[in-house]
Design an enzyme around this catalytic site. Structure first.
Site, PDB file in Angstrom:
ATOM      1  N   ASP A  15      34.134  39.357  38.161  1.00 25.93           N
ATOM      2  CA  ASP A  15      32.858  40.068  38.255  1.00 25.93           C
ATOM      3  C   ASP A  15      32.835  41.369  37.460  1.00 25.93           C
ATOM      4  OD1 ASP A  15      34.723  41.206  39.962  1.00 25.93           O
ATOM      5  OD2 ASP A  15      33.633  40.781  41.789  1.00 25.93           O
ATOM      6  N   ASN A  26      33.063  42.584  54.139  1.00 27.12           N
ATOM      7  CA  ASN A  26      32.022  41.723  54.711  1.00 27.12           C
ATOM      8  C   ASN A  26      32.276  40.253  54.394  1.00 27.12           C
ATOM      9  OD1 ASN A  26      31.500  41.620  51.999  1.00 27.12           O
ATOM     10  ND2 ASN A  26      29.379  42.328  52.124  1.00 27.12           N
ATOM     11  N   HIS A  51      32.940  39.001  51.375  1.00 26.58           N
ATOM     12  CA  HIS A  51      32.541  38.538  50.039  1.00 26.58           C
ATOM     13  C   HIS A  51      33.769  38.173  49.199  1.00 26.58           C
ATOM     14  CE1 HIS A  51      32.484  42.888  48.174  1.00 26.58           C
ATOM     15  NE2 HIS A  51      33.629  42.329  47.910  1.00 26.58           N
ATOM     16  N   GLU A  73      27.946  38.056  47.877  1.00 23.13           N
ATOM     17  CA  GLU A  73      27.708  38.714  49.151  1.00 23.13           C
ATOM     18  C   GLU A  73      27.236  37.686  50.178  1.00 23.13           C
ATOM     19  OE1 GLU A  73      28.915  41.505  49.361  1.00 23.13           O
ATOM     20  OE2 GLU A  73      27.876  43.112  48.329  1.00 23.13           O
TER      21      GLU A  73
HETATM   22  C1  F6R Z   1      36.848  42.347  42.676  1.00 23.33           C
HETATM   23  C2  F6R Z   1      36.302  41.403  43.622  1.00 23.33           C
HETATM   24  C3  F6R Z   1      36.063  41.782  45.050  1.00 23.33           C
HETATM   25  C4  F6R Z   1      37.293  42.387  45.700  1.00 23.33           C
HETATM   26  C5  F6R Z   1      37.003  42.791  47.134  1.00 23.33           C
HETATM   27  C6  F6R Z   1      38.190  43.473  47.783  1.00 23.33           C
HETATM   28  O1  F6R Z   1      36.943  41.783  41.404  1.00 23.33           O
HETATM   29  O2  F6R Z   1      36.016  40.317  43.251  1.00 23.33           O
HETATM   30  O3  F6R Z   1      35.636  40.660  45.770  1.00 23.33           O
HETATM   31  O4  F6R Z   1      38.344  41.479  45.658  1.00 23.33           O
HETATM   32  O5  F6R Z   1      35.904  43.640  47.200  1.00 23.33           O
HETATM   33  O6  F6R Z   1      38.423  44.696  47.178  1.00 23.33           O
HETATM   34  P1  F6R Z   1      39.708  45.554  47.528  1.00 23.33           P
HETATM   35  O7  F6R Z   1      40.880  44.777  47.033  1.00 23.33           O
HETATM   36  O8  F6R Z   1      39.527  46.847  46.781  1.00 23.33           O
HETATM   37  O9  F6R Z   1      39.726  45.711  49.018  1.00 23.33           O
END
Ligand code: F6R
Length: 243
Positions: free
Chosen positions: A67, A136, A138, A143
């Protein structure tokens, strides 16, 4: 579904690095799907160490990131392209043209989505997809409520995600409200998935994701249906798993 419980973040990162390393050694031209955020930084550091020792060669590896924030270019310190260059790409011998991140500066969402679909398809399938998970549930920026059948999507960030990610920005208002993300359909088509999670904050949602019903309300729960997924988490993250 293989579940590996580790003592802490360090051990999680080492075990995850072993799986990525094995993939690179077994198939030197692998297509690897990558994630950003706090979860994979330890793993990326270990891959860099192994590269420096001469144990890993990235010269034929191709990568595709999950992303990117809509509105941020690669030279913005909070963009995911910048993150990847900083933590991984600039430290290993991967040709930069073999690395792919959605174009955050493309204002036309439909075009950005179509372009990234084209890129992913041209790679011929993802061999190993690395995933973290948001508070959450995701995955990527899919989301809660994001349709499951999309290859790539332009999504609107929920308040929970904006809240979680504001730590990287000067202030909450600076967090972009939209992002381009690999969709659930593409993620589910990856041949293997490596899911990493750490910390008590995610204990409840990770238990729901893997032991509760499969529901779009917790996008990660769809991963229960993947036939080759390894989940590596530390004790804190797994503390709410059923015994
Ligand atoms: C980032 C991504 C997100 C993260 C998620 C967890 O490329 O795809 O889904 O993996 O938000 O983020 P952290 O590891 O910072 O808790």
């Amino acid at each position: 579904m293989q579940i590996i419980r580790t003592k802490d973040y360090e051990e999680m990162s080492r075990k995850a690095a072993n799986i990525v390393s094995a993939q690179i050694i077994a198939k030197p031209d692998s297509v690897i799907g990558l994630a950003t955020g706090s979860s994979p930084i330890g793993l990326y550091n270990i891959l860099v160490e192994r590269y420096e020792k001469g144990d890993l060669d990235f010269s034929r590896i191709r990568t595709v990131n999950l992303d990117e924030y809509k509105g941020l270019g690669g030279d913005h310190p909070q963009s995911y392209r910048y993150f990847m260059n900083k933590y991984l790409f600039s430290r290993i011998n991967i040709p930069i043209e073999n690395t792919h991140v959605p174009d955050g500066l493309e204002k036309d969402s439909e075009k950005a989505v179509a372009d990234y679909i084209k890129i992913i398809r041209s790679l011929g399938g993802i061999d190993l997809q690395l995933l973290g998970m948001g508070n959450n549930g995701h995955i990527g920026f899919n989301e809660p409520g994001t349709p499951l059948e999309l290859e790539v999507a332009c999504t609107t960030l929920t308040d929970s995600t904006i809240e979680a990610n504001k730590r990287f920005f000067d202030k909450k208002e600076d967090v972009p409200r939209q992002a381009y993300t690999m969709g659930i359909k593409t993620i589910m088509h990856a041949k293997k998935i490596l899911f990493i999670v750490s910390g008590e904050k995610k204990a409840e949602v990770v238990a729901k994701a893997f032991f509760g019903p499969v529901t779009p309300d917790i996008p990660a729960s769809i991963l229960q249906l993947h036939n080759n997924i390894t989940i590596i988490g530390d004790e804190a993250a797994f503390s709410k798993f059923p015994v």
